[in-house]
Design a protein around this motif. Structure first.
Motif, PDB file in Angstrom:
ATOM      1  N   THR A  57     164.868 -12.764 -19.868  1.00  0.00           N
ATOM      2  CA  THR A  57     165.218 -13.043 -18.473  1.00  0.00           C
ATOM      3  C   THR A  57     166.380 -12.156 -18.040  1.00  0.00           C
ATOM      4  O   THR A  57     167.186 -11.705 -18.868  1.00  0.00           O
ATOM      5  N   VAL A  58     166.457 -11.947 -16.729  1.00  0.00           N
ATOM      6  CA  VAL A  58     167.655 -11.384 -16.090  1.00  0.00           C
ATOM      7  C   VAL A  58     168.023 -12.373 -14.991  1.00  0.00           C
ATOM      8  O   VAL A  58     167.329 -12.458 -13.982  1.00  0.00           O
ATOM      9  N   ALA A 210     167.020  -6.755  -4.519  1.00  0.00           N
ATOM     10  CA  ALA A 210     167.139  -5.821  -3.403  1.00  0.00           C
ATOM     11  C   ALA A 210     166.331  -4.561  -3.696  1.00  0.00           C
ATOM     12  O   ALA A 210     166.269  -4.097  -4.837  1.00  0.00           O
ATOM     13  N   ASP A 211     165.717  -4.016  -2.649  1.00  0.00           N
ATOM     14  CA  ASP A 211     164.969  -2.772  -2.706  1.00  0.00           C
ATOM     15  C   ASP A 211     165.870  -1.697  -2.097  1.00  0.00           C
ATOM     16  O   ASP A 211     166.220  -1.769  -0.914  1.00  0.00           O
ATOM     17  N   VAL A 212     166.244  -0.698  -2.906  1.00  0.00           N
ATOM     18  CA  VAL A 212     167.278   0.258  -2.512  1.00  0.00           C
ATOM     19  C   VAL A 212     166.713   1.672  -2.495  1.00  0.00           C
ATOM     20  O   VAL A 212     166.061   2.102  -3.458  1.00  0.00           O
ATOM     21  N   ALA A 229     170.076  -5.783 -13.520  1.00  0.00           N
ATOM     22  CA  ALA A 229     169.189  -4.764 -14.069  1.00  0.00           C
ATOM     23  C   ALA A 229     168.665  -3.917 -12.917  1.00  0.00           C
ATOM     24  O   ALA A 229     168.621  -4.368 -11.761  1.00  0.00           O
ATOM     25  N   VAL A 230     168.261  -2.700 -13.233  1.00  0.00           N
ATOM     26  CA  VAL A 230     167.712  -1.761 -12.256  1.00  0.00           C
ATOM     27  C   VAL A 230     166.357  -1.274 -12.752  1.00  0.00           C
ATOM     28  O   VAL A 230     166.213  -0.922 -13.928  1.00  0.00           O
ATOM     29  N   LEU A 231     165.375  -1.265 -11.856  1.00  0.00           N
ATOM     30  CA  LEU A 231     164.066  -0.680 -12.142  1.00  0.00           C
ATOM     31  C   LEU A 231     163.843   0.465 -11.155  1.00  0.00           C
ATOM     32  O   LEU A 231     163.690   0.236  -9.948  1.00  0.00           O
ATOM     33  N   VAL A 232     163.838   1.694 -11.649  1.00  0.00           N
ATOM     34  CA  VAL A 232     163.607   2.861 -10.798  1.00  0.00           C
ATOM     35  C   VAL A 232     162.115   2.965 -10.480  1.00  0.00           C
ATOM     36  O   VAL A 232     161.270   2.929 -11.385  1.00  0.00           O
ATOM     37  N   LEU A 271     167.060  -3.558  -7.528  1.00  0.00           N
ATOM     38  CA  LEU A 271     168.230  -4.166  -8.163  1.00  0.00           C
ATOM     39  C   LEU A 271     167.954  -5.654  -8.327  1.00  0.00           C
ATOM     40  O   LEU A 271     167.691  -6.354  -7.346  1.00  0.00           O
ATOM     41  N   LEU A 272     167.989  -6.125  -9.566  1.00  0.00           N
ATOM     42  CA  LEU A 272     167.794  -7.536  -9.877  1.00  0.00           C
ATOM     43  C   LEU A 272     169.061  -8.105 -10.482  1.00  0.00           C
ATOM     44  O   LEU A 272     169.804  -7.402 -11.176  1.00  0.00           O
TER      45      LEU A 272
END
Length: 351
Positions: A57-58, A210-212, A229-232, A271-272
């Motif tokens: 989890t995050v 958020a969608d960045v 956490a970040v998912l590119v 961004l989570l």
């Protein structure tokens, strides 16, 4: 969206330990995505970055699939969920959502679907296909079939805390979400609060999604009590001298007041974050519970509805999704639950 794996593995997610290991402070860890062939009528492969064996989890985020871009007609028949919220975020293409609380909506890029399963809900998802003229059909496909539209999107699950996991199911759609413009970036707040702006989506844990889009040097404000956490998705970023491209989930730990990064032109990322989740979760197929018995009962209740008439199904735990009866052609039917493994579902450790 459902988890269509034929033999899904149990995932028991232990509570986050904020005293040591994950959650103990800032870090930078790359957790690779794994390709999951979902098969079935949807015939779609996804990239799954949550849950991981060592990172289940995050915050309350417990599941993340990325799909597309592919020319695949998403066709997900009615299936159940318990103990979670689904968060649907399309990037390309449109999806029709129907569920057992009576919702029947189209979700488009920039719009958000939140479905709260609570004690039990069922839903279906189908790609919205174009309706071309006969002349256009003949031009596009020699066999007379229209070209399938591109589909790309993200499907998240958020675990409900124990106090909320048996609540009445619900659905909401948000077509207008807050947008934040900062130096070098623009962020759409899907859920939670970011940079002082709060999404209207109803959530049950302290959380951020958020969608960045970004370019150049960027500083993002963060909540130091959250893990992030970040998912590119597109482009790339440099974080603490680490070059991060699309694919892996970049776990950032806790105790960060801000995140400094350098983004290539055309970069987009998710961004989570959230407060480290302090409860043990058992995840199997589409169910989130706390014990083996929780999951076994949910599966039993779903299978008990098979073959019943709509009136009888409507009174059941998972209700009925209208429009999938015998007269519905290709959209008729439901997704049966896979068999439970022959052993008791057991915990996995968080590393």
């Amino acid at each position: 969206m459902t988890n269509l794996e034929v033999s899904p593995r149990e995932q028991i997610c232990p509570p986050a330990d904020i005293g040591e290991g994950l959650g103990a402070g800032p870090c930078l860890q790359l957790w690779p995505a794994r390709e999951v062939p979902l098969g079935g009528v949807r015939a779609m492969n996804v990239q799954r970055t949550l849950p991981q064996r060592g990172l289940p989890t995050v915050g309350a985020w417990c599941f993340l699939d990325s799909f597309g871009p592919d020319r695949v007609a998403m066709s997900v028949l009615p299936h159940p969920h318990t103990g979670l919220q689904t968060v649907t975020w399309p990037l390309i293409g449109t999806i029709r959502h129907r569920d057992s609380v009576g919702s029947d909506v189209i979700v488009r890029p920039g719009e958000l679907n939140i479905m709260t399963a609570g004690h039990g809900i069922s839903h279906s998802e189908f790609a919205v296909l174009p309706q071309p003229s006969p002349a256009t059909v003949q031009e596009e496909m020699p066999d007379g079939g229209p070209e399938l539209p591109l589909q790309r999107g993200l499907q998240f699950w958020v675990a409900l805390p124990d106090s909320e996991r048996d609540r009445v199911p619900a659905f909401e759609q948000h077509r207008e979400l807050p947008t934040i413009e900062g130096k070098g970036y623009v962020a759409t707040v899907m859920v939670g609060t970011f940079a002082g702006s709060t999404s209207p989506a109803t959530m049950y844990s302290p959380i951020i999604g958020a969608d960045v889009t970004a370019q150049g040097p960027v500083r993002l404000p963060l909540n130091p009590e959250f893990e992030h956490a970040v998912l590119v998705l597109d482009g790339s970023v440099v974080l603490e001298d680490q070059h991060v491209t699309p694919g892996p989930l970049c776990y950032l730990g806790t105790r960060r007041d801000f995140l400094d990064l350098d983004a290539a032109a055309g970069t987009r990322f998710i961004l989570l974050g959230g407060e480290p989740f302090q409860e043990e979760l058992l995840m199997w197929w589409n169910f989130v519970g706390r014990t083996h018995e929780d999951v076994a009962l949910a599966r039993e209740d779903w299978e008990a509805q098979a073959g019943l008439g709509e009136n009888s199904v409507e009174a059941g735990r998972f209700g009925v999704v209208r429009g999938h009866g015998p007269e519905a052609g290709a959209e008729a039917g439901r997704i049966p639950a896979p068999p439970l493994p022959g052993v008791r579902l057991r915990p996995r450790t968080r590393s």
